[in-house]
Design a protein around this motif. Structure first.
Motif, PDB file in Angstrom:
ATOM      1  N   SER A 189       0.828  -1.208   0.000  1.00 43.40           N
ATOM      2  CA  SER A 189       0.000   0.000   0.000  1.00 43.40           C
ATOM      3  C   SER A 189       0.861   1.256   0.000  1.00 43.40           C
ATOM      4  N   GLY A 190       1.901   1.275   0.824  1.00 40.55           N
ATOM      5  CA  GLY A 190       2.806   2.425   0.844  1.00 40.55           C
ATOM      6  C   GLY A 190       3.564   2.583  -0.454  1.00 40.55           C
ATOM      7  N   ILE A 191       3.973   1.464  -1.045  1.00 43.48           N
ATOM      8  CA  ILE A 191       4.696   1.501  -2.319  1.00 43.48           C
ATOM      9  C   ILE A 191       3.790   2.028  -3.430  1.00 43.48           C
ATOM     10  N   THR A 192       2.525   1.590  -3.428  1.00 47.73           N
ATOM     11  CA  THR A 192       1.581   2.069  -4.446  1.00 47.73           C
ATOM     12  C   THR A 192       1.384   3.575  -4.343  1.00 47.73           C
ATOM     13  N   THR A 193       1.243   4.067  -3.117  1.00 46.11           N
ATOM     14  CA  THR A 193       1.095   5.511  -2.905  1.00 46.11           C
ATOM     15  C   THR A 193       2.318   6.257  -3.409  1.00 46.11           C
ATOM     16  N   LEU A 194       3.498   5.787  -3.028  1.00 49.47           N
ATOM     17  CA  LEU A 194       4.741   6.435  -3.464  1.00 49.47           C
ATOM     18  C   LEU A 194       4.898   6.359  -4.972  1.00 49.47           C
ATOM     19  N   ALA A 195       4.526   5.218  -5.570  1.00 53.99           N
ATOM     20  CA  ALA A 195       4.657   5.064  -7.022  1.00 53.99           C
ATOM     21  C   ALA A 195       3.777   6.077  -7.764  1.00 53.99           C
ATOM     22  N   LEU A 196       2.556   6.255  -7.299  1.00 56.60           N
ATOM     23  CA  LEU A 196       1.660   7.227  -7.935  1.00 56.60           C
ATOM     24  C   LEU A 196       2.220   8.641  -7.839  1.00 56.60           C
ATOM     25  N   LEU A 197       2.759   8.997  -6.683  1.00 55.35           N
ATOM     26  CA  LEU A 197       3.292  10.346  -6.497  1.00 55.35           C
ATOM     27  C   LEU A 197       4.539  10.582  -7.347  1.00 55.35           C
ATOM     28  N   ILE A 198       5.461   9.620  -7.347  1.00 53.62           N
ATOM     29  CA  ILE A 198       6.702   9.784  -8.110  1.00 53.62           C
ATOM     30  C   ILE A 198       6.405   9.803  -9.612  1.00 53.62           C
ATOM     31  N   PHE A 199       5.499   8.956 -10.063  1.00 52.89           N
ATOM     32  CA  PHE A 199       5.133   8.959 -11.483  1.00 52.89           C
ATOM     33  C   PHE A 199       4.535  10.307 -11.873  1.00 52.89           C
ATOM     34  N   LEU A 200       3.654  10.816 -11.011  1.00 57.63           N
ATOM     35  CA  LEU A 200       3.026  12.112 -11.279  1.00 57.63           C
ATOM     36  C   LEU A 200       4.067  13.226 -11.322  1.00 57.63           C
ATOM     37  N   TRP A 201       4.958  13.274 -10.333  1.00 55.33           N
ATOM     38  CA  TRP A 201       5.960  14.340 -10.258  1.00 55.33           C
ATOM     39  C   TRP A 201       6.957  14.262 -11.410  1.00 55.33           C
ATOM     40  N   SER A 202       7.407  13.075 -11.744  1.00 50.74           N
ATOM     41  CA  SER A 202       8.377  12.940 -12.841  1.00 50.74           C
ATOM     42  C   SER A 202       7.721  13.197 -14.192  1.00 50.74           C
ATOM     43  N   TRP A 203       6.457  12.845 -14.330  1.00 52.11           N
ATOM     44  CA  TRP A 203       5.729  13.072 -15.576  1.00 52.11           C
ATOM     45  C   TRP A 203       5.530  14.571 -15.818  1.00 52.11           C
ATOM     46  N   ASN A 204       5.261  15.304 -14.741  1.00 53.62           N
ATOM     47  CA  ASN A 204       4.990  16.734 -14.863  1.00 53.62           C
ATOM     48  C   ASN A 204       6.229  17.612 -14.686  1.00 53.62           C
ATOM     49  N   SER A 205       7.383  17.009 -14.454  1.00 56.19           N
ATOM     50  CA  SER A 205       8.609  17.776 -14.225  1.00 56.19           C
ATOM     51  C   SER A 205       8.939  18.637 -15.448  1.00 56.19           C
ATOM     52  N   TYR A 206       9.222  19.909 -15.185  1.00 50.03           N
ATOM     53  CA  TYR A 206       9.494  20.839 -16.288  1.00 50.03           C
ATOM     54  C   TYR A 206      10.901  21.433 -16.237  1.00 50.03           C
ATOM     55  N   LEU A 207      11.369  21.803 -15.048  1.00 48.93           N
ATOM     56  CA  LEU A 207      12.641  22.524 -14.931  1.00 48.93           C
ATOM     57  C   LEU A 207      13.826  21.673 -15.369  1.00 48.93           C
ATOM     58  N   VAL A 208      13.923  20.452 -14.848  1.00 52.07           N
ATOM     59  CA  VAL A 208      15.082  19.610 -15.166  1.00 52.07           C
ATOM     60  C   VAL A 208      15.144  19.262 -16.654  1.00 52.07           C
ATOM     61  N   PRO A 209      14.049  18.805 -17.285  1.00 54.17           N
ATOM     62  CA  PRO A 209      14.120  18.582 -18.736  1.00 54.17           C
ATOM     63  C   PRO A 209      14.441  19.859 -19.514  1.00 54.17           C
ATOM     64  N   LEU A 210      13.930  20.989 -19.060  1.00 50.45           N
ATOM     65  CA  LEU A 210      14.202  22.252 -19.750  1.00 50.45           C
ATOM     66  C   LEU A 210      15.690  22.580 -19.719  1.00 50.45           C
ATOM     67  N   VAL A 211      16.357  22.259 -18.599  1.00 51.55           N
ATOM     68  CA  VAL A 211      17.783  22.561 -18.450  1.00 51.55           C
ATOM     69  C   VAL A 211      18.647  21.569 -19.217  1.00 51.55           C
ATOM     70  N   PHE A 212      18.300  20.289 -19.190  1.00 47.68           N
ATOM     71  CA  PHE A 212      19.187  19.263 -19.726  1.00 47.68           C
ATOM     72  C   PHE A 212      18.893  18.871 -21.174  1.00 47.68           C
ATOM     73  N   VAL A 213      17.684  19.076 -21.629  1.00 46.01           N
ATOM     74  CA  VAL A 213      17.317  18.629 -22.983  1.00 46.01           C
ATOM     75  C   VAL A 213      17.605  19.740 -23.983  1.00 46.01           C
ATOM     76  N   ASN A 214      18.419  19.442 -24.970  1.00 46.56           N
ATOM     77  CA  ASN A 214      18.736  20.411 -26.018  1.00 46.56           C
ATOM     78  C   ASN A 214      18.409  19.891 -27.411  1.00 46.56           C
ATOM     79  N   SER A 215      17.640  18.801 -27.465  1.00 45.09           N
ATOM     80  CA  SER A 215      17.255  18.224 -28.752  1.00 45.09           C
ATOM     81  C   SER A 215      15.776  17.851 -28.715  1.00 45.09           C
ATOM     82  N   PRO A 216      15.038  18.167 -29.778  1.00 42.70           N
ATOM     83  CA  PRO A 216      13.616  17.796 -29.815  1.00 42.70           C
ATOM     84  C   PRO A 216      13.386  16.296 -29.667  1.00 42.70           C
ATOM     85  N   LYS A 217      14.382  15.471 -30.002  1.00 39.85           N
ATOM     86  CA  LYS A 217      14.229  14.029 -29.875  1.00 39.85           C
ATOM     87  C   LYS A 217      14.132  13.578 -28.418  1.00 39.85           C
TER      88      LYS A 217
END
Length: 272
Positions: A189-217
């Motif tokens: 149950s705790g793992i499922t809760t953490l998995a949902l939160l981490i998936f949500l946060w990593s899916w919506n992450s904007y700053l880190v991809p904006l800094v590190f990604v320099n190719s449309p691919k």
């Protein structure tokens, strides 16, 4: 009579809150059926006939590749974070060792530091390891998740009786076998809760991809949606359609894991 009135008022209040919460999502669905120029005429109440054109614009601009990038990042980050956080929480809950309280305090302190502060140091680290310009920086970031270690520590202390671990040791089980065969199922149950939160946060992450990604691919969903349009016109209707399509995995995950998510929240809040 008073109890019935109270129940009716509570149900009406919950219905009102639900409608208010769902209204932005409903508006997003309606706006995805309009042209960009029509969106600014006012909030729509009926769907239009431009949805398939918006979907076509989104798909032709590399949405599938971006979707796959975000899935790779989120799934890998979720699996890695769960494994490391579960092991860290298990160690902090089960093993007695010197400086354990200090280590747990340090984990909590990492949660108080804004991630934006360490972005430059993290960028230098990834560049030194020759991982800049890949998907790895977006994945590795979540493997050292202070919240994950804190959450699993609190959850394990309330969900895993230490007597079970001691009995397994007496029976001759190794530590890894105890963790994966006995402790891990108690953490679901705790793992499922953490998995949902981490998936949500990593899916919506904007700053880190904006800094590190320099190719449309290598674009992820948030960076890709921001880039929709051309030098002269931002296609807001296509952006809204992209957002609508991007929410599908999140909705499916919360529908499938909602019971475990709520169970994990309540179990992690009570010890003993």
């Amino acid at each position: 009579m008073k109890k019935k009135v109270a129940k009716i008022l509570a149900a009406a209040a919950l219905l009102l809150v639900s409608l208010i919460s769902l209204y932005p999502f409903f508006t997003m669905i309606l706006m995805s059926t309009y042209k960009t120029e029509e969106i600014f005429k006012g909030i729509p109440f009926l769907p239009s006939d431009y949805f398939m054109k918006n979907v076509s614009i989104v798909m032709e601009s590399g949405f599938v590749r971006t979707y796959i990038n975000s899935l790779i990042i989120s799934v890998s980050a979720t699996i890695g974070c769960i494994l490391i956080s579960a092991m860290a929480g298990y160690a902090l809950s089960v093993y007695p060792f010197k400086w354990k309280k200090a280590l747990f305090s340090f984990v909590m302190m990492t949660m108080m530091v804004p991630s934006q502060i360490g972005i430059i140091g993290y960028m230098i680290e990834m560049k030194t390891l020759h991982l800049a310009g890949t998907l790895w920086p977006m994945i590795l970031l979540w493997l050292a998740c202070g919240f994950g270690a804190f959450w699993m520590t609190q959850f394990i202390q309330g969900a895993l009786p230490i007597e079970i671990v001691e009995c397994a040791r007496i029976d001759g089980c190794g530590e890894l076998k105890i963790f994966f065969r006995i402790a891990f199922p108690c953490m679901i149950s705790g793992i499922t809760t953490l998995a949902l939160l981490i998936f949500l946060w990593s899916w919506n992450s904007y700053l880190v991809p904006l800094v590190f990604v320099n190719s449309p691919k290598l674009y992820t969903i948030p960076v890709y949606i921001r880039s929709l349009g051309n030098a002269y016109r931002t296609d807001y209707a296509a952006q809204i359609t992209g957002l609508l399509l991007a929410t599908i995995p999140l909705i499916l995950m919360f529908i499938l894991g909602s019971k475990s998510f709520i169970k994990g929240l309540t179990a992690g809040a009570v010890k003993g």
